[in-house]
Design a protein around this motif. Structure first.
Motif, mmCIF file in Angstrom:
data_model
loop_
_atom_site.group_PDB
_atom_site.id
_atom_site.type_symbol
_atom_site.label_atom_id
_atom_site.label_comp_id
_atom_site.label_asym_id
_atom_site.label_seq_id
_atom_site.Cartn_x
_atom_site.Cartn_y
_atom_site.Cartn_z
ATOM 1 N N GLU A 26 -1.063 -2.248 7.150
ATOM 2 C CA GLU A 26 -2.048 -1.812 6.168
ATOM 3 C C GLU A 26 -1.427 -1.724 4.779
ATOM 4 O OE1 GLU A 26 -5.181 1.883 5.334
ATOM 5 O OE2 GLU A 26 -3.900 1.903 7.131
ATOM 6 N N TYR A 27 -0.190 -1.206 4.700
ATOM 7 C CA TYR A 27 0.498 -1.084 3.418
ATOM 8 C C TYR A 27 0.727 -2.473 2.816
ATOM 9 C CZ TYR A 27 3.847 0.874 0.020
ATOM 10 O OH TYR A 27 4.482 1.264 -1.129
ATOM 11 N N ALA A 75 -2.542 -4.021 1.668
ATOM 12 C CA ALA A 75 -3.036 -3.428 0.426
ATOM 13 C C ALA A 75 -2.260 -3.961 -0.774
ATOM 14 C CB ALA A 75 -2.945 -1.908 0.495
ATOM 15 N N GLU A 124 1.079 -0.289 12.560
ATOM 16 C CA GLU A 124 -0.255 -0.262 11.974
ATOM 17 C C GLU A 124 -0.194 0.130 10.506
ATOM 18 O OE1 GLU A 124 0.655 1.141 14.767
ATOM 19 O OE2 GLU A 124 -0.445 0.034 16.299
ATOM 20 N N ALA A 125 0.608 1.162 10.201
ATOM 21 C CA ALA A 125 0.732 1.606 8.818
ATOM 22 C C ALA A 125 1.414 0.551 7.957
ATOM 23 C CB ALA A 125 1.502 2.923 8.754
ATOM 24 N N GLN A 126 2.439 -0.102 8.511
ATOM 25 C CA GLN A 126 3.145 -1.139 7.747
ATOM 26 C C GLN A 126 2.212 -2.299 7.423
ATOM 27 O OE1 GLN A 126 4.288 -4.456 9.131
ATOM 28 N NE2 GLN A 126 4.688 -4.905 6.978
ATOM 29 N N LEU A 151 7.775 2.944 8.594
ATOM 30 C CA LEU A 151 6.363 2.888 8.847
ATOM 31 C C LEU A 151 6.143 2.142 10.155
ATOM 32 C CD1 LEU A 151 4.985 1.808 5.350
ATOM 33 C CD2 LEU A 151 4.739 4.037 6.375
ATOM 34 N N VAL A 164 -1.846 2.035 -2.518
ATOM 35 C CA VAL A 164 -1.075 2.306 -1.291
ATOM 36 C C VAL A 164 -0.616 3.765 -1.224
ATOM 37 C CG1 VAL A 164 -0.290 -0.069 -1.029
ATOM 38 C CG2 VAL A 164 1.079 1.549 -2.388
ATOM 39 N N ASN A 213 7.489 -1.796 0.190
ATOM 40 C CA ASN A 213 6.846 -2.882 0.925
ATOM 41 C C ASN A 213 7.875 -3.847 1.491
ATOM 42 O OD1 ASN A 213 4.513 -4.304 1.857
ATOM 43 N ND2 ASN A 213 4.675 -5.714 0.143
ATOM 44 N N GLU A 249 0.729 12.097 0.004
ATOM 45 C CA GLU A 249 0.767 11.038 -0.999
ATOM 46 C C GLU A 249 2.204 10.581 -1.213
ATOM 47 O OE1 GLU A 249 -0.900 12.202 -4.692
ATOM 48 O OE2 GLU A 249 -2.900 12.615 -3.886
ATOM 49 N N ARG A 307 -1.721 6.519 -0.305
ATOM 50 C CA ARG A 307 -2.004 7.351 0.870
ATOM 51 C C ARG A 307 -1.847 6.590 2.179
ATOM 52 N NH1 ARG A 307 -4.215 12.315 -0.091
ATOM 53 N NH2 ARG A 307 -4.821 12.749 -2.243
ATOM 54 N N ILE A 308 -1.155 5.474 2.156
ATOM 55 C CA ILE A 308 -0.908 4.705 3.377
ATOM 56 C C ILE A 308 0.507 5.007 3.851
ATOM 57 C CG2 ILE A 308 -0.736 2.419 4.419
ATOM 58 C CD1 ILE A 308 -2.646 1.407 2.243
#
Length: 385
Positions: free
Chosen positions: A370-371, A374, A366-368, A363, A381, A313, A233, A383-384
């Motif tokens: 998604e973050y 979101a 893919e993670a960036q 990140l 966010v 972000n 987290e 858990r991203i």
């Protein structure tokens, strides 16, 4: 292996930019040799210490250079243009200094916790290592509770500067009441339970000495664990880390892209002008401009001095822009230079290989995405990562 001269004139009182340029000129002379052999840039660390680069981010009140995040980014950008390995390795130490320095400036309650470490960096020129890339939000390694503390077992990868590091800033996971908890601590590199493994044999950034570090049974007292957090987290401490660290790390890649552009333009200038060559040069400069804009976006987020989900972000959007456009800039530089860029002597192919490392820091794409998505849609966010 010849390194930056050990007698490089100390310039601690000179403007940081001037010191960085002087250092960059000297280490550029041997950057290709380190890349060819894969040897660690050990001698460059001597010059980093003698010229004040290691302590540049320590507050002046504690004996350091007092450089801002923007100043430190400029330092790393300049060095990155000359030797990507030197800049990337230094960035890993520098962000481990910038984070406690930020806390010293902005969190009065944290001063007693961070001041001793910052004073040591300034007075002793100790080198801090980071295991952030191998740990990140999920954490890694195990911490077994014993009387008075924990026994740590872990293998940390991508620890740039490992051969000369003094303290590894790292973490391990323990099970407390059925919950996976990450414990953060500093591991002394001189401890017999800590071993540097000879594992760094890579495509690029070959002089960074980013070997694996094995920790086998190191005892860490309870009072030497300044941060505990839930594994997997985002924690406010990691919002600070992400906000401060990545503008520094990615300054290296901006410097590499800029230097590749200069080399390519120099080579192209010796050839007849054509519309196709002009088009390639234009695409290259456009990509470089996007790289600079992305990096400025990262610095601006850090300069707000408000670590949060939003600052993460903003930094990670900038990081994505720097990654993609810095890589594109160097690819187009290779195209503009033509066959000459394929030769080691031009320095372009080294920069082409070094720039690929921009892909692998958090990140990742893919993670960036998604973050950022979101955040845009008002979704959690935490858990991203």
């Amino acid at each position: 292996m010849t390194d930056v001269a050990a007698d490089l004139i100390p310039t601690r009182r000179a403007p940081l930019e001037d010191t960085a340029r002087q250092f960059a000129e000297r280490c550029a002379e041997h950057a290709g040799d380190h890349d060819l052999s894969g040897d660690f840039i050990a001698g460059n660390y001597k010059a980093m210490k003698s010229t004040g680069l290691v302590a540049a981010g320590v507050p002046t009140e504690l004996g350091g250079g007092g450089a801002s995040v923007r100043d430190l980014c400029e330092m790393l950008r300049i060095i990155g243009g000359a030797c990507g390995s030197s800049a990337l390795a230094l960035s890993m130490h520098t962000h481990q200094v910038a984070i406690p320095a930020w806390r010293w400036h902005h969190q009065a309650a944290a001063r007693p916790l961070v001041e001793p470490l910052l004073r040591r960096v300034a007075a002793e020129n100790i080198v801090l290592l980071s295991s952030g890339g191998s740990d990140w939000i999920g954490g890694s390694g195990t911490a077994e509770k014993v009387d008075g503390g924990y026994k740590i077992k872990a293998r940390k990868v991508f620890s740039s500067g490992a051969p000369v590091g003094d303290i590894l800033m790292t973490s391990a996971i323990c099970d407390e009441g059925g919950e996976r908890t990450v414990l953060h601590f500093g591991a002394p590199m001189t401890a017999e339970e800590v071993t540097v493994l000879d594992t760094w044999n890579t495509l690029g950034m070959r002089g960074t000495g980013s070997h694996d570090i094995m920790i086998d049974g190191l005892f860490v007292p309870d009072d030497k664990i300044p941060l505990r957090r839930t594994a997997g987290e985002w924690h406010p401490g990691f919002q600070l880390i992400a906000t401060m660290a990545f503008p520094l790390i990615y300054a290296t890649y901006l410097g590499i892209a800029e230097s590749a552009r200069e080399i390519a333009v120099g080579i192209a200038g010796m050839k007849p002008v054509s519309h196709r060559r002009q088009s390639t040069a234009g695409r290259m400069d456009t990509a470089l401009a996007a790289t600079r804009m992305g990096h400025e976006h990262m610095i601006a987020a850090a300069e707000r001095n408000a670590p949060s989900e939003q600052s993460v972000n903003d930094v990670m959007i900038g990081r994505r822009l720097v990654e993609e456009n810095a890589i594109l800039t160097v690819e187009l530089a290779m195209e503009l230079a033509g066959g000459a860029g394929f030769y080691r002597k031009t320095g372009l192919e080294r920069r082409f290989r070094d720039i690929q490392a921009a892909r692998y820091h958090p990140l990742q794409k893919e993670a960036q995405s998604e973050y950022a998505g979101a955040m845009a849609l008002g979704q959690p966010v935490g858990r991203i990562f």
